[in-house]
Design a protein around this motif. Sequence first.
Motif, PDB file in Angstrom:
ATOM      1  N   GLN A  80       4.836  58.349  17.178  1.00 38.18           N
ATOM      2  CA  GLN A  80       5.308  58.974  16.341  1.00 38.18           C
ATOM      3  C   GLN A  80       6.048  58.473  15.281  1.00 38.18           C
ATOM      4  O   GLN A  80       5.870  58.570  13.946  1.00 38.18           O
ATOM      5  N   ASN A  81       7.111  57.889  15.799  1.00 35.55           N
ATOM      6  CA  ASN A  81       8.067  57.353  14.719  1.00 35.55           C
ATOM      7  C   ASN A  81       8.382  55.983  14.497  1.00 35.55           C
ATOM      8  O   ASN A  81       8.971  55.450  13.662  1.00 35.55           O
ATOM      9  N   GLY A  82       7.490  55.011  15.265  1.00 35.84           N
ATOM     10  CA  GLY A  82       7.909  53.555  15.185  1.00 35.84           C
ATOM     11  C   GLY A  82       9.273  53.120  15.631  1.00 35.84           C
ATOM     12  O   GLY A  82       9.842  53.492  16.599  1.00 35.84           O
ATOM     13  N   VAL A  83       9.683  52.262  14.699  1.00 36.45           N
ATOM     14  CA  VAL A  83      10.829  51.602  15.148  1.00 36.45           C
ATOM     15  C   VAL A  83      11.750  52.403  14.424  1.00 36.45           C
ATOM     16  O   VAL A  83      12.107  52.668  13.155  1.00 36.45           O
ATOM     17  N   GLU A  84      12.886  52.949  15.373  1.00 36.57           N
ATOM     18  CA  GLU A  84      13.760  53.836  15.031  1.00 36.57           C
ATOM     19  C   GLU A  84      15.188  53.160  15.232  1.00 36.57           C
ATOM     20  O   GLU A  84      15.525  51.852  15.578  1.00 36.57           O
ATOM     21  N   VAL A  85      16.300  53.895  14.897  1.00 40.87           N
ATOM     22  CA  VAL A  85      17.854  53.701  14.804  1.00 40.87           C
ATOM     23  C   VAL A  85      17.884  52.816  16.151  1.00 40.87           C
ATOM     24  O   VAL A  85      18.701  51.688  16.406  1.00 40.87           O
ATOM     25  N   GLY A  86      17.755  53.562  17.431  1.00 43.30           N
ATOM     26  CA  GLY A  86      18.030  53.130  18.570  1.00 43.30           C
ATOM     27  C   GLY A  86      17.286  51.785  18.976  1.00 43.30           C
ATOM     28  O   GLY A  86      17.788  51.042  19.713  1.00 43.30           O
ATOM     29  N   THR A  87      16.035  51.661  18.713  1.00 44.38           N
ATOM     30  CA  THR A  87      15.426  50.489  18.683  1.00 44.38           C
ATOM     31  C   THR A  87      15.900  49.421  18.213  1.00 44.38           C
ATOM     32  O   THR A  87      16.118  48.435  18.855  1.00 44.38           O
ATOM     33  N   GLU A  88      16.457  49.654  17.102  1.00 48.70           N
ATOM     34  CA  GLU A  88      17.139  48.399  16.157  1.00 48.70           C
ATOM     35  C   GLU A  88      18.596  47.974  16.964  1.00 48.70           C
ATOM     36  O   GLU A  88      18.763  46.793  17.040  1.00 48.70           O
ATOM     37  N   ILE A  89      19.350  49.113  17.255  1.00 46.01           N
ATOM     38  CA  ILE A  89      20.710  48.705  17.957  1.00 46.01           C
ATOM     39  C   ILE A  89      20.385  47.897  19.443  1.00 46.01           C
ATOM     40  O   ILE A  89      21.013  46.771  19.599  1.00 46.01           O
ATOM     41  N   GLN A  90      19.597  48.290  20.060  1.00 44.40           N
ATOM     42  CA  GLN A  90      19.283  47.879  21.469  1.00 44.40           C
ATOM     43  C   GLN A  90      18.413  46.497  21.400  1.00 44.40           C
ATOM     44  O   GLN A  90      18.776  45.392  21.971  1.00 44.40           O
ATOM     45  N   ALA A  91      17.797  46.168  20.178  1.00 47.18           N
ATOM     46  CA  ALA A  91      17.000  44.986  20.033  1.00 47.18           C
ATOM     47  C   ALA A  91      18.210  43.955  19.636  1.00 47.18           C
ATOM     48  O   ALA A  91      17.991  42.778  19.922  1.00 47.18           O
ATOM     49  N   ARG A  92      19.147  44.521  19.059  1.00 51.37           N
ATOM     50  CA  ARG A  92      20.438  43.460  18.620  1.00 51.37           C
ATOM     51  C   ARG A  92      21.063  42.990  19.845  1.00 51.37           C
ATOM     52  O   ARG A  92      21.292  41.729  20.019  1.00 51.37           O
ATOM     53  N   HIS A  93      21.304  43.907  20.883  1.00 56.12           N
ATOM     54  CA  HIS A  93      21.694  43.433  22.135  1.00 56.12           C
ATOM     55  C   HIS A  93      20.808  42.521  23.018  1.00 56.12           C
ATOM     56  O   HIS A  93      21.494  41.622  23.265  1.00 56.12           O
ATOM     57  N   LEU A  94      19.637  42.779  22.696  1.00 51.64           N
ATOM     58  CA  LEU A  94      18.994  41.842  23.666  1.00 51.64           C
ATOM     59  C   LEU A  94      18.866  40.453  22.789  1.00 51.64           C
ATOM     60  O   LEU A  94      18.905  39.412  23.532  1.00 51.64           O
ATOM     61  N   GLU A  95      18.779  40.257  21.399  1.00 49.73           N
ATOM     62  CA  GLU A  95      18.910  39.196  20.656  1.00 49.73           C
ATOM     63  C   GLU A  95      20.160  38.403  21.063  1.00 49.73           C
ATOM     64  O   GLU A  95      20.030  37.231  21.250  1.00 49.73           O
ATOM     65  N   ASP A  96      21.425  39.093  21.020  1.00 53.57           N
ATOM     66  CA  ASP A  96      22.493  38.461  21.205  1.00 53.57           C
ATOM     67  C   ASP A  96      22.615  38.108  22.550  1.00 53.57           C
ATOM     68  O   ASP A  96      23.402  36.879  22.737  1.00 53.57           O
ATOM     69  N   LEU A  97      21.732  38.397  23.777  1.00 56.59           N
ATOM     70  CA  LEU A  97      21.955  37.853  25.091  1.00 56.59           C
ATOM     71  C   LEU A  97      20.777  37.059  25.225  1.00 56.59           C
ATOM     72  O   LEU A  97      20.585  36.480  26.432  1.00 56.59           O
TER      73      LEU A  97
END
Length: 573
Positions: free
Chosen positions: A108-125
């Motif tokens: 319903q909403n696609g990429v949301e704020v929480g998606t962005e934040i958690q994806a950044r942590h994935l990328e950092d690690l």
Amino acid sequence: MKTYQTSQIKNIVLLGNAGSGKTILSEAMLFEGKMIDRRGSVEQKNTVSDFEPIEHETGSSVFSSLMYTEIADTKINILDTPGADDFIGNVVSSLHVADLGVMLLNAQNGVEVGTEIQARHLEDLNKPMMLVVNHVDHDKSNFEKTIEMAKERFGSHVTLFQFPVQEGPGFNSIVDLMLMKVLKYPAEGGQPEITDIPAELKGKAEELHNELIERAAENDEALMEIFFEKGTLTEEELMSGIRKGIISRGIFPLFCTAAKKNMGVGRLLQFIAKAAPSPSEMPAPKNSEGKEVPCDASAPASLFIFKSNIETHIGEILYFKVMSGKITEGSDYVNNNNQSKERLSQIFWVLGKNRTKVPELIAGDLGATVKLKNTRNNHTLTAPSVSFTFPPVKFPEPKYRTAIRPLNEGDEEKLGEALNRMHNDDPTILIEYSKELKQIIVHGQGEHHLNILKWHLDNEFKIPTEFLPPRIPYRETITKAAQADYRHKKQSGGAGQFGEVHMIIEPYVEGAPVPSVYKINGKEFKVSVRDTEEHDLPWGGKLVFHNCIVGGSIDARFMPAILKGIMEKMEEG
């Protein structure tokens, strides 16, 4: 109880914004692996993952929870995490031990704020990621828009492996681009009927299938040559390219599900079992000595504690990842963070709040133990033959703070103990006793985070508390030289007490000469400096303490007490 080898273990973490359906997806995964007989729901407060009272009260995940399911001779360890940013600490610690992030996108909403934040942590690690578009059965589902947003945020690495035949309330079929078949599900979900792709979708499916093959070939030069030569890849070659692409973050596979109806979940698990990296295929972490520690079952045993919590009647439960070697029940290990010895009298597989006792765990597996004396979060236990530690989890800095006090004055000590326990369970909660403000200050990730802390204090620790605004630390500084004298005289029997204090204060200037004469209010004061001490102050600046006592009239053993008194007054203002 079967012992799974490292190559048979997959460690995944479920990520996504609040409301994306992580808890319900985990429930369907457990059901597909026959870990549970029936699927629970958030509304009925009977899911395996959300078992804490506060989670039942709020209707959402507050803590990460460890579970596992078994499929295709593979053990898949599942870490379900909260979607709210207030509880990001649970996400970070789970990412530390997982080998694949499964990012849920709400259709319903696609990429949301929480998606962005958690994806950044994935990328950092530098952790691999796959995407799952959930809630495709919702009447406001917009699969194409969600894909567009995902590609805009995560780039061309987003690769479709499935797409729905029809989304919305009528959703029941998925086109699988690896099988090149349609998976048609019954109304209650479960096992699909496998049928041919309809003629009207055949062209779209073939185009996306070729894109998938090309993307897999890009991650291996040998496969790329085969692809240019033959124009396609065998199933084995395709899977090899996909695995390499996932590990290198060159491919973000995208699947679709309706987790609440258990549609698409079984196929998702099959893919994870085949394509997700095992712990030994991931880059080896480095220890405190800067050396890599391969996830090898034949190496000396080591484990890392990534989570803890207190359970009534049990005490502290510690969750760990076996980093190398083999952990066996009843064996002794060394905590290299404090050099204490610990015996793991019991080790468990974990399914939410339920635990199954096992005799051993192999490198790469996740488990839990209880009743360790001196071991906490971020600690490393190893066999006596090695003495390294693993780097601690780096948690985000606090974003919100408030003062707290007990409503009953006699509860101050109990409050301190409870806050320390809460910090041990959740290191993103920081506790500070401010001498300057004369308040206990709690720091967290947000207002909701600290409200949950207060709920635990009020309901579980039975310590009524209240939040207060932190006082403002008004500070004064010295602007010019000043002099003061004080005489202390007290007769209470015997020799009595007598003392005089003569003190001069002035602003500190870097590089200024040692003083010999002061002129204050028309009076001249001569001093003879016998000794100088310099002390850096916690709030910045420096205290330079000149001892100008003449002739030893004050014993040197009193000097530390004099300096302490000055420091106390500086703190109080």
